[in-house]
Design an enzyme around this catalytic site. Structure first.
Site, PDB file in Angstrom:
ATOM      1  N   ARG A   1      23.994  12.926 -35.524  1.00 52.85           N
ATOM      2  CA  ARG A   1      23.081  12.268 -34.564  1.00 52.85           C
ATOM      3  C   ARG A   1      21.678  12.478 -35.101  1.00 52.85           C
ATOM      4  NH1 ARG A   1      22.660  12.535 -28.055  1.00 52.85           N
ATOM      5  NH2 ARG A   1      24.298  11.004 -28.414  1.00 52.85           N
TER       6      ARG A   1
ATOM      7  N   HIS B   1      24.667   3.105 -31.530  1.00 54.97           N
ATOM      8  CA  HIS B   1      25.428   4.176 -30.862  1.00 54.97           C
ATOM      9  C   HIS B   1      26.889   3.713 -30.720  1.00 54.97           C
ATOM     10  CE1 HIS B   1      26.238   7.720 -28.725  1.00 54.97           C
ATOM     11  NE2 HIS B   1      25.561   7.537 -27.613  1.00 54.97           N
TER      12      HIS B   1
ATOM     13  N   GLN C   1      29.594   5.309 -28.294  1.00 48.79           N
ATOM     14  CA  GLN C   1      29.352   5.011 -26.884  1.00 48.79           C
ATOM     15  C   GLN C   1      30.027   3.704 -26.478  1.00 48.79           C
ATOM     16  OE1 GLN C   1      27.579   6.908 -24.502  1.00 48.79           O
ATOM     17  NE2 GLN C   1      28.637   5.443 -23.215  1.00 48.79           N
TER      18      GLN C   1
ATOM     19  N   ASP D   1      20.674   1.539 -19.662  1.00 49.05           N
ATOM     20  CA  ASP D   1      20.418   2.769 -20.426  1.00 49.05           C
ATOM     21  C   ASP D   1      18.984   3.181 -20.089  1.00 49.05           C
ATOM     22  OD1 ASP D   1      20.361   4.801 -22.338  1.00 49.05           O
ATOM     23  OD2 ASP D   1      20.132   3.450 -24.055  1.00 49.05           O
TER      24      ASP D   1
ATOM     25  N   CYS E   1      25.404   4.699 -20.035  1.00 47.62           N
ATOM     26  CA  CYS E   1      25.876   5.653 -21.036  1.00 47.62           C
ATOM     27  C   CYS E   1      25.549   7.094 -20.662  1.00 47.62           C
ATOM     28  CB  CYS E   1      25.282   5.302 -22.399  1.00 47.62           C
ATOM     29  SG  CYS E   1      23.494   5.178 -22.391  1.00 47.62           S
TER      30      CYS E   1
ATOM     31  N   ARG F   1      34.436   8.886 -23.651  1.00 48.08           N
ATOM     32  CA  ARG F   1      33.881   9.280 -24.953  1.00 48.08           C
ATOM     33  C   ARG F   1      34.895  10.161 -25.687  1.00 48.08           C
ATOM     34  NH1 ARG F   1      28.404   9.354 -25.885  1.00 48.08           N
ATOM     35  NH2 ARG F   1      29.089   9.952 -27.966  1.00 48.08           N
TER      36      ARG F   1
HETATM   37  N1  NVA Z   1      19.180   4.934 -25.876  1.00 50.92           N
HETATM   38  C1  NVA Z   1      19.389   6.321 -25.547  1.00 50.92           C
HETATM   39  C2  NVA Z   1      20.842   6.638 -25.466  1.00 50.92           C
HETATM   40  C3  NVA Z   1      21.170   8.019 -24.999  1.00 50.92           C
HETATM   41  C4  NVA Z   1      22.624   8.317 -25.014  1.00 50.92           C
HETATM   42  C5  NVA Z   1      18.692   7.187 -26.578  1.00 50.92           C
HETATM   43  O1  NVA Z   1      18.745   6.844 -27.763  1.00 50.92           O
HETATM   44  O2  NVA Z   1      18.093   8.186 -26.205  1.00 50.92           O
HETATM   45  N1   CP Z   2      25.713   9.070 -23.833  1.00 46.67           N
HETATM   46  C1   CP Z   2      25.436  10.052 -24.713  1.00 46.67           C
HETATM   47  O1   CP Z   2      25.451   9.865 -25.920  1.00 46.67           O
HETATM   48  O2   CP Z   2      25.156  11.253 -24.132  1.00 46.67           O
HETATM   49  P1   CP Z   2      24.514  12.511 -24.877  1.00 46.67           P
HETATM   50  O3   CP Z   2      23.144  12.104 -25.329  1.00 46.67           O
HETATM   51  O4   CP Z   2      24.476  13.585 -23.829  1.00 46.67           O
HETATM   52  O5   CP Z   2      25.367  12.889 -26.030  1.00 46.67           O
END
Ligand code: NVA
Ligand code: CP
Length: 303
Positions: A104, A131, A134, A222, A262, A290
């Site tokens: 990540r 993502h 997700q 989101d 999400c 997930r």
């Molecule tokens: N768009 C959000 C998704 C979090 C799971 C982010 O990138 O922070």
């Molecule tokens: N939806 C998601 O990716 O959650 P986290 O950021 O908690 O991993």
């Protein structure tokens, strides 16, 4: 056989995607019925996090444990990808110790570079661009609740971000209609939209949230400011306020519409408490999925 990665839904073809979804549901049922097999005994997954996480970290760790494997959690403080050490070198070295890596990070090219150099599968656990894990869980949730996503209308509200991009990639492979309702200036990548359309994707980019909600089967949102965009929070909140999923927007959708998010959610911003905690919402099934969807990915890459 060349190693596989899971960096983007767009790297899959439709049979691959359908197989992963089917297998995710099978694995969910198998676990519930006590029939789960430890297909990843002895395998080790490295988890690299440059951003915080609840769901991604815990579902990957728990998923590996369910299947008999183990994980090693690595933060950037330890490895310093690109600063202490070149991305490629990190990939080469980790490939000597581990069986797969989940990353990540911010810049998507880091994940791509890592996958290019690491001789083992690399999984995208979220980048600024995409993502994919997700959206696999999201589609699995729609299938679970509605039997299929075929011919459904999925409407995404707010920011044309990483989550929206992975939905667009999925719309290029599966026969559903995707409406992306965003304020001007927050549209998703035109290149990602065009590529998905060329693959047959039925994708509409709208600036009118009411038109996007009309007769939709799924309403999705989101956060308005993604991880790394915290400084823009107020500006984004002003622009995206009309795109909030609330009772009024929900009334325009189909009577049995599903509401997905999400998570993490900000009640009172992108979605009201009434809607996310209401009867249309399946956000905790979605979060659970997930786990099952990623276990299918792990098995596909590793078993
Ligand atoms: N768009 C959000 C998704 C979090 C799971 C982010 O990138 O922070
Ligand atoms: N939806 C998601 O990716 O959650 P986290 O950021 O908690 O991993």
């Amino acid at each position: 056989m060349p190693k596989k990665d899971f960096l983007s839904i767009a790297d899959l073809d439709r049979p691959d995607l359908e197989r992963l979804l089917r297998r995710g549901l099978e694995m969910k049922n198998a676990r519930k019925e006590g029939r789960e097999k430890r297909t990843l005994e002895g395998k080790i997954l490295g988890l690299i996090f440059h951003k915080p996480s609840l769901r991604t970290r815990v579902s990957f760790e728990a998923g590996m444990m369910h299947l008999g494997g183990r994980t090693i959690y690595l933060t950037d403080k330890e490895i310093g990808i690109g600063s202490r050490e070149a991305v490629g070198d990190v990939g080469e070295v980790l490939g000597r110790y581990l069986d797969a890596i989940m990353i990540r990070t911010f810049d998507h090219t880091i994940a791509v570079d890592l996958a290019r150099h690491a001789p083992i599968p690399v999984i995208n656990g979220l980048t600024d661009l995409l993502h994919p894990c997700q959206i696999l869980a999201d589609i699995l949730t729609v299938i679970e609740h509605r039997g299929s996503i075929e011919n459904r209308v999925v409407s995404f509200f707010g920011d044309g971000n990483n989550v929206a991009h992975s939905w667009i990639n999925a719309a290029g492979l599966l026969p559903f209609t995707l409406r992306i309702a965003v304020p001007e200036g927050f549209e998703p990548s035109a290149e990602i939209v065009e590529t998905a359309k060329k693959r047959g994707g039925k994708i509409e980019i709208l600036h009118d949230p009411r038109a996007a909600a009309k007769d939709a089967d799924v309403l999705y949102t989101d956060v308005w400011a993604s991880m790394g965009q915290e400084a823009e929070r107020e500006k984004r909140a002003r622009a995206m306020a009309p795109f909030q999923i609330n009772a009024e927007l929900l009334r325009l959708a189909k009577a049995d519409a599903l509401v997905l998010h999400c998570l993490p959610a900000h009640r009172g911003e992108e979605i009201t408490a009434e809607v996310i905690d209401g009867p249309h919402s399946v956000v905790f099934d979605e979060a659970e999925n997930r786990l099952h969807a990623q276990k299918a990915v792990l098995e596909w890459l590793l078993a």
